[in-house]
Design an enzyme around this catalytic site. Sequence first.
Site, PDB file in Angstrom:
ATOM      1  N   LYS A 253       0.870  -1.182   0.000  1.00  0.00           N
ATOM      2  CA  LYS A 253       0.000   0.000   0.000  1.00  0.00           C
ATOM      3  C   LYS A 253       0.905   1.229   0.000  1.00  0.00           C
ATOM      4  O   LYS A 253       1.473   1.593   1.019  1.00  0.00           O
ATOM      5  CB  LYS A 253      -0.925   0.005   1.220  1.00  0.00           C
ATOM      6  CG  LYS A 253      -1.909   1.161   1.208  1.00  0.00           C
ATOM      7  CD  LYS A 253      -2.838   1.103   2.400  1.00  0.00           C
ATOM      8  CE  LYS A 253      -3.965   2.122   2.285  1.00  0.00           C
ATOM      9  NZ  LYS A 253      -3.516   3.495   2.110  1.00  0.00           N
TER      10      LYS A 253
ATOM     11  N   ARG B 125      -3.354   8.815  -5.597  1.00  0.00           N
ATOM     12  CA  ARG B 125      -4.008   7.862  -6.484  1.00  0.00           C
ATOM     13  C   ARG B 125      -4.297   8.540  -7.817  1.00  0.00           C
ATOM     14  O   ARG B 125      -4.777   9.670  -7.836  1.00  0.00           O
ATOM     15  CB  ARG B 125      -5.310   7.386  -5.856  1.00  0.00           C
ATOM     16  CG  ARG B 125      -6.015   6.321  -6.678  1.00  0.00           C
ATOM     17  CD  ARG B 125      -7.179   5.768  -5.891  1.00  0.00           C
ATOM     18  NE  ARG B 125      -7.817   4.644  -6.547  1.00  0.00           N
ATOM     19  CZ  ARG B 125      -8.651   3.816  -5.930  1.00  0.00           C
ATOM     20  NH1 ARG B 125      -8.918   3.988  -4.652  1.00  0.00           N
ATOM     21  NH2 ARG B 125      -9.225   2.828  -6.564  1.00  0.00           N
TER      22      ARG B 125
ATOM     23  N   PHE C  21      -1.802  -0.640 -10.162  1.00  0.00           N
ATOM     24  CA  PHE C  21      -2.445  -1.757  -9.462  1.00  0.00           C
ATOM     25  C   PHE C  21      -3.757  -2.217 -10.087  1.00  0.00           C
ATOM     26  O   PHE C  21      -4.323  -3.214  -9.654  1.00  0.00           O
ATOM     27  CB  PHE C  21      -2.629  -1.445  -7.967  1.00  0.00           C
ATOM     28  CG  PHE C  21      -3.463  -0.224  -7.664  1.00  0.00           C
ATOM     29  CD1 PHE C  21      -4.843  -0.283  -7.701  1.00  0.00           C
ATOM     30  CD2 PHE C  21      -2.859   0.975  -7.315  1.00  0.00           C
ATOM     31  CE1 PHE C  21      -5.609   0.824  -7.413  1.00  0.00           C
ATOM     32  CE2 PHE C  21      -3.615   2.103  -7.022  1.00  0.00           C
ATOM     33  CZ  PHE C  21      -4.995   2.030  -7.071  1.00  0.00           C
TER      34      PHE C  21
ATOM     35  N   LYS D  86      -7.674  -2.883   3.743  1.00  0.00           N
ATOM     36  CA  LYS D  86      -6.367  -2.265   4.034  1.00  0.00           C
ATOM     37  C   LYS D  86      -5.912  -2.671   5.434  1.00  0.00           C
ATOM     38  O   LYS D  86      -6.717  -2.822   6.348  1.00  0.00           O
ATOM     39  CB  LYS D  86      -6.409  -0.753   3.845  1.00  0.00           C
ATOM     40  CG  LYS D  86      -7.454  -0.033   4.617  1.00  0.00           C
ATOM     41  CD  LYS D  86      -7.537   1.431   4.195  1.00  0.00           C
ATOM     42  CE  LYS D  86      -8.741   2.083   4.838  1.00  0.00           C
ATOM     43  NZ  LYS D  86      -9.062   3.393   4.329  1.00  0.00           N
TER      44      LYS D  86
HETATM   45  P1  AMP Z   1      -7.039   5.193   2.333  1.00  0.00           P
HETATM   46  O1  AMP Z   1      -6.720   6.474   1.588  1.00  0.00           O
HETATM   47  O2  AMP Z   1      -6.322   5.095   3.641  1.00  0.00           O
HETATM   48  O3  AMP Z   1      -8.520   4.961   2.445  1.00  0.00           O
HETATM   49  O4  AMP Z   1      -6.458   3.956   1.467  1.00  0.00           O
HETATM   50  C1  AMP Z   1      -6.873   3.663   0.162  1.00  0.00           C
HETATM   51  C2  AMP Z   1      -5.893   4.238  -0.839  1.00  0.00           C
HETATM   52  O5  AMP Z   1      -4.664   3.513  -0.858  1.00  0.00           O
HETATM   53  C3  AMP Z   1      -6.334   4.134  -2.279  1.00  0.00           C
HETATM   54  O6  AMP Z   1      -7.267   5.123  -2.602  1.00  0.00           O
HETATM   55  C4  AMP Z   1      -5.027   4.313  -3.036  1.00  0.00           C
HETATM   56  O7  AMP Z   1      -4.784   5.698  -3.215  1.00  0.00           O
HETATM   57  C5  AMP Z   1      -3.972   3.820  -2.066  1.00  0.00           C
HETATM   58  N1  AMP Z   1      -3.222   2.625  -2.518  1.00  0.00           N
HETATM   59  C6  AMP Z   1      -1.905   2.456  -2.354  1.00  0.00           C
HETATM   60  N2  AMP Z   1      -1.497   1.277  -2.824  1.00  0.00           N
HETATM   61  C7  AMP Z   1      -2.591   0.646  -3.319  1.00  0.00           C
HETATM   62  C8  AMP Z   1      -2.822  -0.618  -3.928  1.00  0.00           C
HETATM   63  N3  AMP Z   1      -1.824  -1.499  -4.130  1.00  0.00           N
HETATM   64  N4  AMP Z   1      -4.090  -0.924  -4.292  1.00  0.00           N
HETATM   65  C9  AMP Z   1      -5.101  -0.056  -4.091  1.00  0.00           C
HETATM   66  N5  AMP Z   1      -4.936   1.156  -3.519  1.00  0.00           N
HETATM   67  C10 AMP Z   1      -3.696   1.507  -3.125  1.00  0.00           C
END
Ligand code: AMP
Length: 592
Positions: free
Chosen positions: A252, A257, A342, A425
């Site tokens: 992650k 994004r 990804f 996550k």
């Molecule tokens: P959060 O912003 O904490 O809700 O986490 C989700 C975000 O992680 C997504 O919107 C992406 O921007 C980011 N992300 C980073 N690596 C990945 C991955 N391998 N697959 C999907 N999302 C990812």
Amino acid sequence: MLFSELVEYFERLEKTTSRIEMTDILVSLFHKTPSETIDKVVYLTLGVVYPEYVGLELGIADKLALRALKQVTNITDKQLSEYMAKLGDLGLVAETVITKKEQMTLFSEPLTVEKVYSLFEKIAKTTGEGSIDLKIQILAGLLAQASPKEAKHILRIVTGKMRLGVADMTILDALAILYGGSKDVREHFERAYNISSDIGLVAKVAATEGLEGIKKFKISIGKPIRPMLAERLASADEILEKLDGKGMAEYKYDGERMQIHKSNDKIIIYSRRQENITHQYPDVVEEVKKQIKAKETILECETVAIDVNTGEMLPFQELMHRKRKKEIEKAIEEYPVNMFFFDVLYIDGEDFTVKPLLERRHALESILQESEMTRLSKAILVGDKETLERFFEEAVAAGCEGVMVKAVGKESIYRAGARGWLWIKYKRDYKSEMIDTVDLVIVGGFYGRGKRSGRYGALLLAVYDKTRDTFQTVCKVGSGFTDEDLEKFHQMLESLKLSHKHARVESIMEADVWFEPKIVIEVIGAEITQSPVHTCARDKIKKDTGLAIRFPRYTGRLRTDKKPEDATTAEEIIEMYNRQLKKITEAEKVSV
Ligand code: AMP
């Protein structure tokens, strides 16, 4: 369609805060609207001229709007500012100072929605030298033909302060009822919206082709797909249990994004919230042209800033250098980026969102040629806790936030715009005693005292409740702000002030000042507690009780990449609360 008819509906919408009533009013409005005008009616009801991703705004400052108003009335500057001070709303000022006799008799033809919309378009598209004067002229011309009530709404729209409290979801409800017979078919309308981000277009297809047209609605290059989102869990065990024992774990990455649309050599980059950010990343554009082999495709990646000296990933904040127009060239040199791809959602006419994850991954691998800058996200298939834990540690050691674990079964399609258990996550900070950071929406403010007088001493923050489509308060935060932060928030919130609580905010607490829910900030707290004064998840755990975050602190991170609807949800807080209870019981067991 007469603009005055639309304005009558605006007046009715303004008077209600009930979502059911709003839906009824919208159904009746859409029913009356000719199909060729319905997209325009939808945009204007939301106070915009285009879907957000187009990035064209009317952008008229209050001061300029006042100048236009002055041109069509006999009123002096002094009187205008007195009215402004008294009424506090440009729309109301216009309604008061424009009287019937001041409408020019020369153009006594009534305004139509089409006419008003085309002049708004003209205002939005006027750029360059002398554009300000031209915008004012167009606006003044429009006001000269408007009735007092029409002028009120025209001014609110052009200054970006429409605020009828109508949400996209309410519009989808109304469309489903009118064109699909009932709310039960809403999912089709929601999907059309989720794969186009254009609610006006959805309305138009519904009005011209009915439910069948909506069911056949297709992805198109250039229209951003609303991103799929992840749920969260705190341990490898829980994750594997949720995913029936197996999944694909990916690093992650902590960056920005991107959803990249490619049509031959034309590249558009959309941010997580569907803003067009192509101009910030000319280097990414060139790289995508070179490394992606499909002619037409939609891809997703996380883009991370890289330390030029060490090659290591830098924190998310370093991408801020890309936001300053004049410094982009320099930022490309000093803060180059890596893209970690990804997902792939569309390739050469084929919709990949309906295919399972591993099929998408294979397709992604087949169209992407890796380079120093263009990478595939690091991923492995996991079926046991030890492997997942090891991969997690490795990801953290590599500078990532943790891992994403994704379902791999037949059901593992790309669910546009949805948060669900197909993606989970697992972040580093779950391991600490503190709860994870949460992203909350500012809905109210409390005047500061002493050192903070003249600014806000604390802010009232809310989570998003998806089922009720409201924002529910979860804490009042006063710590973690630097002096600069306090000043910055004071300024940013100025234009979001409301004279009353916003229709979509649920609060028992009375704030000194209410704001339009718009700004999302990151907060960390010590734990989640039951609370009689906060409305988050109220009555869900116990009657007349909600959940609150104890000892909240602002982390310094403004989540400009999140819309208010992307904030942490009430359901997520309940999950976190339950997990916390579980941890406590486990600890008690150990101590017995
Ligand atoms: P959060 O912003 O904490 O809700 O986490 C989700 C975000 O992680 C997504 O919107 C992406 O921007 C980011 N992300 C980073 N690596 C990945 C991955 N391998 N697959 C999907 N999302 C990812």
